[in-house]
Design a protein around this motif. Structure first.
Motif, PDB file in Angstrom:
ATOM      1  N   GLY A   1    -140.174 -40.181  -3.724  1.00  0.00           N
ATOM      2  CA  GLY A   1    -140.882 -41.448  -3.643  1.00  0.00           C
ATOM      3  C   GLY A   1    -141.733 -41.793  -4.843  1.00  0.00           C
ATOM      4  N   VAL A   2    -141.710 -40.966  -5.884  1.00  0.00           N
ATOM      5  CA  VAL A   2    -142.494 -41.216  -7.088  1.00  0.00           C
ATOM      6  C   VAL A   2    -141.533 -41.453  -8.250  1.00  0.00           C
ATOM      7  CG1 VAL A   2    -144.243 -40.327  -8.667  1.00  0.00           C
ATOM      8  CG2 VAL A   2    -144.353 -39.759  -6.231  1.00  0.00           C
ATOM      9  N   SER A   3    -141.798 -42.509  -9.030  1.00  0.00           N
ATOM     10  CA  SER A   3    -140.942 -42.844 -10.168  1.00  0.00           C
ATOM     11  C   SER A   3    -141.630 -42.487 -11.478  1.00  0.00           C
ATOM     12  CB  SER A   3    -140.614 -44.340 -10.147  1.00  0.00           C
ATOM     13  OG  SER A   3    -139.816 -44.664  -9.027  1.00  0.00           O
ATOM     14  N   TYR A   4    -140.823 -41.993 -12.420  1.00  0.00           N
ATOM     15  CA  TYR A   4    -141.300 -41.625 -13.746  1.00  0.00           C
ATOM     16  C   TYR A   4    -140.445 -42.387 -14.761  1.00  0.00           C
ATOM     17  CZ  TYR A   4    -143.173 -37.761 -10.976  1.00  0.00           C
ATOM     18  OH  TYR A   4    -143.819 -37.019 -10.014  1.00  0.00           O
ATOM     19  N   THR A   5    -141.073 -43.261 -15.528  1.00  0.00           N
ATOM     20  CA  THR A   5    -140.335 -44.129 -16.437  1.00  0.00           C
ATOM     21  C   THR A   5    -140.619 -43.781 -17.886  1.00  0.00           C
ATOM     22  OG1 THR A   5    -140.321 -45.947 -14.835  1.00  0.00           O
ATOM     23  CG2 THR A   5    -139.931 -46.517 -17.136  1.00  0.00           C
ATOM     24  N   GLN A   6    -139.560 -43.717 -18.651  1.00  0.00           N
ATOM     25  CA  GLN A   6    -139.635 -43.441 -20.080  1.00  0.00           C
ATOM     26  C   GLN A   6    -139.049 -44.634 -20.827  1.00  0.00           C
ATOM     27  OE1 GLN A   6    -136.959 -40.355 -21.847  1.00  0.00           O
ATOM     28  NE2 GLN A   6    -138.884 -39.327 -22.349  1.00  0.00           N
TER      29      GLN A   6
ATOM     30  N   SER B   1    -147.756 -47.913 -24.963  1.00  0.00           N
ATOM     31  CA  SER B   1    -149.135 -47.796 -24.483  1.00  0.00           C
ATOM     32  C   SER B   1    -149.464 -46.407 -23.951  1.00  0.00           C
ATOM     33  CB  SER B   1    -149.387 -48.822 -23.374  1.00  0.00           C
ATOM     34  OG  SER B   1    -149.137 -50.131 -23.834  1.00  0.00           O
ATOM     35  N   LEU B   2    -148.511 -45.485 -24.015  1.00  0.00           N
ATOM     36  CA  LEU B   2    -148.753 -44.142 -23.491  1.00  0.00           C
ATOM     37  C   LEU B   2    -149.706 -43.360 -24.397  1.00  0.00           C
ATOM     38  CD1 LEU B   2    -145.123 -43.141 -22.438  1.00  0.00           C
ATOM     39  CD2 LEU B   2    -147.066 -43.466 -20.890  1.00  0.00           C
ATOM     40  N   PRO B   3    -150.535 -42.515 -23.798  1.00  0.00           N
ATOM     41  CA  PRO B   3    -151.404 -41.666 -24.614  1.00  0.00           C
ATOM     42  C   PRO B   3    -150.570 -40.709 -25.468  1.00  0.00           C
ATOM     43  CG  PRO B   3    -152.074 -41.660 -22.297  1.00  0.00           C
ATOM     44  CD  PRO B   3    -150.743 -42.319 -22.363  1.00  0.00           C
ATOM     45  N   GLU B   4    -151.164 -40.216 -26.522  1.00  0.00           N
ATOM     46  CA  GLU B   4    -150.469 -39.302 -27.414  1.00  0.00           C
ATOM     47  C   GLU B   4    -149.999 -38.061 -26.653  1.00  0.00           C
ATOM     48  OE1 GLU B   4    -151.231 -36.913 -31.635  1.00  0.00           O
ATOM     49  OE2 GLU B   4    -152.751 -38.286 -30.831  1.00  0.00           O
ATOM     50  N   GLY B   5    -148.759 -37.681 -26.879  1.00  0.00           N
ATOM     51  CA  GLY B   5    -148.204 -36.490 -26.238  1.00  0.00           C
ATOM     52  C   GLY B   5    -147.563 -36.757 -24.895  1.00  0.00           C
TER      53      GLY B   5
ATOM     54  N   LYS C   1    -135.347 -33.317 -10.710  1.00  0.00           N
ATOM     55  CA  LYS C   1    -136.733 -32.853 -10.674  1.00  0.00           C
ATOM     56  C   LYS C   1    -137.615 -33.802 -11.475  1.00  0.00           C
ATOM     57  CE  LYS C   1    -135.418 -27.958 -10.359  1.00  0.00           C
ATOM     58  NZ  LYS C   1    -135.539 -26.616 -10.993  1.00  0.00           N
ATOM     59  N   ALA C   2    -138.892 -33.815 -11.136  1.00  0.00           N
ATOM     60  CA  ALA C   2    -139.852 -34.623 -11.887  1.00  0.00           C
ATOM     61  C   ALA C   2    -140.024 -34.047 -13.291  1.00  0.00           C
ATOM     62  CB  ALA C   2    -141.196 -34.638 -11.162  1.00  0.00           C
ATOM     63  N   PRO C   3    -140.374 -34.883 -14.272  1.00  0.00           N
ATOM     64  CA  PRO C   3    -140.620 -34.389 -15.629  1.00  0.00           C
ATOM     65  C   PRO C   3    -141.798 -33.413 -15.649  1.00  0.00           C
ATOM     66  CG  PRO C   3    -140.423 -36.790 -15.590  1.00  0.00           C
ATOM     67  CD  PRO C   3    -140.533 -36.338 -14.173  1.00  0.00           C
ATOM     68  N   PRO C   4    -141.919 -32.616 -16.686  1.00  0.00           N
ATOM     69  CA  PRO C   4    -143.056 -31.688 -16.786  1.00  0.00           C
ATOM     70  C   PRO C   4    -144.384 -32.428 -16.690  1.00  0.00           C
ATOM     71  CG  PRO C   4    -141.408 -31.186 -18.459  1.00  0.00           C
ATOM     72  CD  PRO C   4    -140.988 -32.476 -17.822  1.00  0.00           C
ATOM     73  N   ALA C   5    -145.312 -31.904 -15.936  1.00  0.00           N
ATOM     74  CA  ALA C   5    -146.591 -32.571 -15.697  1.00  0.00           C
ATOM     75  C   ALA C   5    -147.331 -32.876 -16.994  1.00  0.00           C
ATOM     76  CB  ALA C   5    -147.461 -31.702 -14.790  1.00  0.00           C
ATOM     77  N   ALA C   6    -147.183 -32.016 -18.001  1.00  0.00           N
ATOM     78  CA  ALA C   6    -147.892 -32.216 -19.267  1.00  0.00           C
ATOM     79  C   ALA C   6    -147.398 -33.445 -20.011  1.00  0.00           C
ATOM     80  CB  ALA C   6    -147.735 -30.980 -20.146  1.00  0.00           C
ATOM     81  N   GLU C   7    -146.224 -33.959 -19.653  1.00  0.00           N
ATOM     82  CA  GLU C   7    -145.657 -35.113 -20.345  1.00  0.00           C
ATOM     83  C   GLU C   7    -145.859 -36.416 -19.573  1.00  0.00           C
ATOM     84  OE1 GLU C   7    -141.561 -34.342 -21.093  1.00  0.00           O
ATOM     85  OE2 GLU C   7    -141.938 -32.539 -22.294  1.00  0.00           O
ATOM     86  N   VAL C   8    -146.563 -36.361 -18.450  1.00  0.00           N
ATOM     87  CA  VAL C   8    -146.687 -37.515 -17.551  1.00  0.00           C
ATOM     88  C   VAL C   8    -148.083 -38.131 -17.633  1.00  0.00           C
ATOM     89  CG1 VAL C   8    -146.626 -38.264 -15.145  1.00  0.00           C
ATOM     90  CG2 VAL C   8    -144.955 -36.588 -15.981  1.00  0.00           C
TER      91      VAL C   8
END
Length: 295
Positions: free
Chosen positions: A113-118, A125-129, A264-271
């Motif tokens: 139920g959670v979406s991750y968009t790249q 506008s994404l923060p660095e990293g 699977k969801a992307p790595p948390a450090a990249e979200v």
């Protein structure tokens, strides 16, 4: 007595030979239930590939066409689609030039139920990293209003469609199987009531004026009774507001039924979450496909 016996023997041999001369119907003949076949594929860790082409045609004094393309994998659970990995792209009218950021290609992975968009709307506008933007309401990726309005992967939608479909006819070979094509129509109001996909695409209940609009569809079923292609279209007039009739066309193909999929969801450090975005005064999310037809 011998003659009678010979005659009976000949008749018996004819009866035994006859089935060999007549092709037996396939195990999944047209009398089989496509809804049951679909539900039989709702197994965790399995899925289907899709390639979707959507087109909006503005038929006015200045005709414009917007093309959308989606491809990727849908993953099933016991009740239907539970996860997806989809890449979207757009082709805007030539006079619009290079697509702006909101219409840039994007990839969206949806899990639990959670979406991750790249890419797409908020890529700049994404923060660095950070590489992915998390959303729980699926509003972050630009979608084409013609996408998957008629969704045969929903059992209720498929059942309702086939209940009022015309007779089947040969539909050619798709995904390595011969297909039979069925066709029919819904009103926009009926589809909104029946289909979660239609409600998601439309965003709001159709008005009294647009609810009676006819949505025509064609569905191609393989020998295993599973959908291989779905085509739908409808025309909406916005004359009075503008001088445009907009035609929505969608053509989705399904292949590789039963493929293995463990999204699977992307790595948390990249979200990143929405409140971490670096957004200026101009919000790119306000850009609408409809502006291309009303501007």
């Amino acid at each position: 007595m011998r003659r009678t016996t010979a005659v009976l023997t000949g008749a018996a041999l004819t009866a035994l030979a006859f089935p060999l001369l007549v092709a037996a119907p396939p195990a999944n003949a047209l009398t089989a239930d496509p809804v049951a076949a679909l539900k039989g594929r709702f197994k965790a860790g399995h899925g289907v590939r899709i390639v979707e082409r959507a087109k909006l045609v503005g038929d006015g004094g200045n005709p414009r066409t917007v093309y959308g393309r989606v491809k990727g994998v849908l993953e099933f659970g016991p009740s239907g689609v539970v996860a997806s990995d989809l890449t979207s792209s757009f082709e805007l009218p030539a006079e619009e030039g290079t697509p702006s950021e909101p219409f840039a290609p994007s990839r969206t992975v949806t899990v639990k139920g959670v979406s991750y968009t790249q890419g797409g709307v908020y890529a700049g506008s994404l923060p660095e990293g950070k590489k992915w933007l998390r959303s729980r309401d699926d509003v972050l990726s630009t979608t084409n209003p013609a996408q998957r309005l008629f969704n045969p992967l929903e059992p209720a939608t498929l059942r309702a469609a086939l209940a009022h479909a015309g007779p089947g006819r040969p539909g050619g070979t798709l995904d390595g199987t011969r297909t039979v094509v069925r066709s029919g129509s819904f009103t926009l109001g009926e589809l909104y009531r029946i289909s979660p996909s239609a409600r998601a695409v439309l965003g709001a209940k159709p008005s009294a004026k647009s609810a009676p609009l006819k949505v025509s569809w064609r569905l191609y079923l393989g020998a295993d009774q599973l959908p291989r292609r779905a085509v739908s279209s409808y025309v909406q007039s916005v004359r009075g507001l503008t001088s445009v009739d907009v035609t929505y066309l969608n053509d989705t193909q399904y292949g590789g039924w039963g493929l293995r999929s463990t999204l699977k969801a992307p790595p948390a450090a990249e979200v990143a979450d929405f409140d971490e975005l670096r957004i200026g005064d101009a919000d790119p999310g306000n850009v609408s496909l409809n502006n291309l037809f009303t501007g």
